[in-house]
Design a protein around this motif. Structure first.
Motif, PDB file in Angstrom:
ATOM      1  N   LYS A   1      18.405  -0.468 -10.614  1.00  0.00           N
ATOM      2  CA  LYS A   1      17.752  -1.719 -10.990  1.00  0.00           C
ATOM      3  C   LYS A   1      18.239  -2.907 -10.160  1.00  0.00           C
ATOM      4  N   ALA A   2      19.287  -2.725  -9.394  1.00  0.00           N
ATOM      5  CA  ALA A   2      19.801  -3.793  -8.525  1.00  0.00           C
ATOM      6  C   ALA A   2      19.341  -3.521  -7.093  1.00  0.00           C
ATOM      7  N   SER A   3      18.925  -4.560  -6.412  1.00  0.00           N
ATOM      8  CA  SER A   3      18.459  -4.413  -5.028  1.00  0.00           C
ATOM      9  C   SER A   3      19.509  -3.716  -4.177  1.00  0.00           C
ATOM     10  N   GLY A   4      19.078  -2.742  -3.422  1.00  0.00           N
ATOM     11  CA  GLY A   4      19.971  -2.040  -2.524  1.00  0.00           C
ATOM     12  C   GLY A   4      20.826  -0.978  -3.175  1.00  0.00           C
ATOM     13  N   LYS A   5      20.676  -0.783  -4.479  1.00  0.00           N
ATOM     14  CA  LYS A   5      21.482   0.193  -5.215  1.00  0.00           C
ATOM     15  C   LYS A   5      22.961   0.103  -4.811  1.00  0.00           C
ATOM     16  N   PRO A   6      23.636  -0.962  -5.204  1.00  0.00           N
ATOM     17  CA  PRO A   6      25.037  -1.148  -4.800  1.00  0.00           C
ATOM     18  C   PRO A   6      25.889   0.068  -5.144  1.00  0.00           C
ATOM     19  N   ASP A   7      26.910   0.302  -4.329  1.00  0.00           N
ATOM     20  CA  ASP A   7      27.806   1.430  -4.571  1.00  0.00           C
ATOM     21  C   ASP A   7      28.438   1.322  -5.953  1.00  0.00           C
ATOM     22  N   ILE A   8      28.847   0.094  -6.318  1.00  0.00           N
ATOM     23  CA  ILE A   8      29.475  -0.171  -7.613  1.00  0.00           C
ATOM     24  C   ILE A   8      28.829  -1.430  -8.165  1.00  0.00           C
ATOM     25  N   CYS A   9      28.429  -1.390  -9.416  1.00  0.00           N
ATOM     26  CA  CYS A   9      27.685  -2.508  -9.972  1.00  0.00           C
ATOM     27  C   CYS A   9      28.147  -2.799 -11.394  1.00  0.00           C
ATOM     28  N   TYR A  10      28.370  -4.068 -11.684  1.00  0.00           N
ATOM     29  CA  TYR A  10      28.665  -4.534 -13.037  1.00  0.00           C
ATOM     30  C   TYR A  10      27.468  -5.383 -13.483  1.00  0.00           C
ATOM     31  N   PRO A  11      26.440  -4.769 -14.078  1.00  0.00           N
ATOM     32  CA  PRO A  11      25.231  -5.517 -14.427  1.00  0.00           C
ATOM     33  C   PRO A  11      25.477  -6.707 -15.353  1.00  0.00           C
ATOM     34  N   GLY A  12      26.329  -6.555 -16.341  1.00  0.00           N
ATOM     35  CA  GLY A  12      26.590  -7.648 -17.275  1.00  0.00           C
ATOM     36  C   GLY A  12      27.265  -8.843 -16.620  1.00  0.00           C
ATOM     37  N   ARG A  13      28.081  -8.592 -15.646  1.00  0.00           N
ATOM     38  CA  ARG A  13      28.780  -9.658 -14.923  1.00  0.00           C
ATOM     39  C   ARG A  13      27.987 -10.128 -13.702  1.00  0.00           C
ATOM     40  N   LYS A  14      26.930  -9.380 -13.356  1.00  0.00           N
ATOM     41  CA  LYS A  14      26.112  -9.635 -12.172  1.00  0.00           C
ATOM     42  C   LYS A  14      26.968  -9.593 -10.903  1.00  0.00           C
ATOM     43  N   VAL A  15      27.711  -8.479 -10.763  1.00  0.00           N
ATOM     44  CA  VAL A  15      28.519  -8.250  -9.574  1.00  0.00           C
ATOM     45  C   VAL A  15      28.057  -6.946  -8.926  1.00  0.00           C
ATOM     46  N   ALA A  16      27.757  -7.026  -7.640  1.00  0.00           N
ATOM     47  CA  ALA A  16      27.362  -5.853  -6.863  1.00  0.00           C
ATOM     48  C   ALA A  16      28.390  -5.664  -5.755  1.00  0.00           C
ATOM     49  N   ILE A  17      28.970  -4.481  -5.682  1.00  0.00           N
ATOM     50  CA  ILE A  17      29.987  -4.185  -4.674  1.00  0.00           C
ATOM     51  C   ILE A  17      29.432  -3.137  -3.719  1.00  0.00           C
ATOM     52  N   PHE A  18      29.418  -3.478  -2.437  1.00  0.00           N
ATOM     53  CA  PHE A  18      28.983  -2.564  -1.389  1.00  0.00           C
ATOM     54  C   PHE A  18      30.213  -2.161  -0.590  1.00  0.00           C
ATOM     55  N   VAL A  19      30.506  -0.873  -0.547  1.00  0.00           N
ATOM     56  CA  VAL A  19      31.621  -0.350   0.244  1.00  0.00           C
ATOM     57  C   VAL A  19      31.001   0.198   1.526  1.00  0.00           C
ATOM     58  N   ASN A  20      31.167  -0.559   2.619  1.00  0.00           N
ATOM     59  CA  ASN A  20      30.487  -0.242   3.866  1.00  0.00           C
ATOM     60  C   ASN A  20      31.361   0.540   4.836  1.00  0.00           C
ATOM     61  N   GLY A  21      30.797   1.587   5.383  1.00  0.00           N
ATOM     62  CA  GLY A  21      31.456   2.308   6.459  1.00  0.00           C
ATOM     63  C   GLY A  21      31.327   1.495   7.743  1.00  0.00           C
ATOM     64  N   CYS A  22      32.398   1.391   8.495  1.00  0.00           N
ATOM     65  CA  CYS A  22      32.410   0.545   9.693  1.00  0.00           C
ATOM     66  C   CYS A  22      31.398   1.004  10.741  1.00  0.00           C
ATOM     67  N   PHE A  23      31.243   2.308  10.930  1.00  0.00           N
ATOM     68  CA  PHE A  23      30.333   2.818  11.958  1.00  0.00           C
ATOM     69  C   PHE A  23      28.874   2.526  11.608  1.00  0.00           C
ATOM     70  N   TRP A  24      28.446   2.926  10.420  1.00  0.00           N
ATOM     71  CA  TRP A  24      27.029   2.843  10.058  1.00  0.00           C
ATOM     72  C   TRP A  24      26.546   1.426   9.821  1.00  0.00           C
ATOM     73  N   HIS A  25      27.428   0.562   9.331  1.00  0.00           N
ATOM     74  CA  HIS A  25      27.017  -0.805   9.001  1.00  0.00           C
ATOM     75  C   HIS A  25      27.462  -1.813  10.054  1.00  0.00           C
TER      76      HIS A  25
END
Length: 168
Positions: A42-66
């Motif tokens: 339900k969050a744009s980009g399907k964050p790796d880790i998401c706290y919907p109630g706090r509205k925090v989206a955490i993206f853990v990015n690999g250095c090569f791909w991103h």
């Protein structure tokens, strides 16, 4: 066109439950912050880790791909046009997903794989934990982008600053 061998190598790369992502999740639980959602649709980009109630989206990015801004990674030597286009699409997708979340008032935390090494892990995770806790205390409003573990103590960019940078 990509070779069959390259296709199989790319297909074998995991997009979920990577080592960096597992390290971040373990540290969040140890900090007393369980209750996150994984790849929440339900969050744009399907964050790796998401706290919907706090509205925090955490993206853990690999250095090569991103294409990490901290690592000066070279492009692959063969099929350069393909890789340039692939990385450009990845960056554009990341940017779009972050902007959509920021527009909706989310705090977006980007954690780069290189910032989770032994010498930087604790400092990076302190910043991530602090952001999740701040979002939960109700004192913050509006979209914010945070790059955890950035060389600066806090690299914060508001939604409007981010839009200005993109439009230039």
């Amino acid at each position: 066109m990509v070779s069959l061998a390259t296709h199989h190598v790319m297909q074998a790369n995991k997009s979920k439950d990577t080592k960096p992502e597992l390290k971040v999740r373990r540290a969040l639980r140890e900090a007393g912050l369980p209750g996150y959602r994984l790849h929440w649709k339900k969050a744009s980009g399907k964050p790796d880790i998401c706290y919907p109630g706090r509205k925090v989206a955490i993206f853990v990015n690999g250095c090569f791909w991103h294409r990490c801004p901290h690592c000066d990674l070279p492009l692959p030597k063969s099929n350069v046009e393909f890789w340039e286009a692939k990385f450009r699409r990845n960056r554009e997708r990341d940017e779009r997903d972050h902007l959509l979340l920021l527009q909706d008032g989310w705090t977006v935390v980007v954690v780069w794989e290189c910032r989770l090494g032994r010498d930087r892990f604790e400092g990076t995770m302190r910043q991530v934990v602090r952001e999740v806790e701040r979002a939960g205390d109700g004192s913050r409003s509006g979209g914010r982008l945070v790059e955890a573990g950035a060389p600066e103590p806090w690299k914060l960019v508001t939604y409007h600053e981010r839009l200005r940078r993109i439009r230039r």
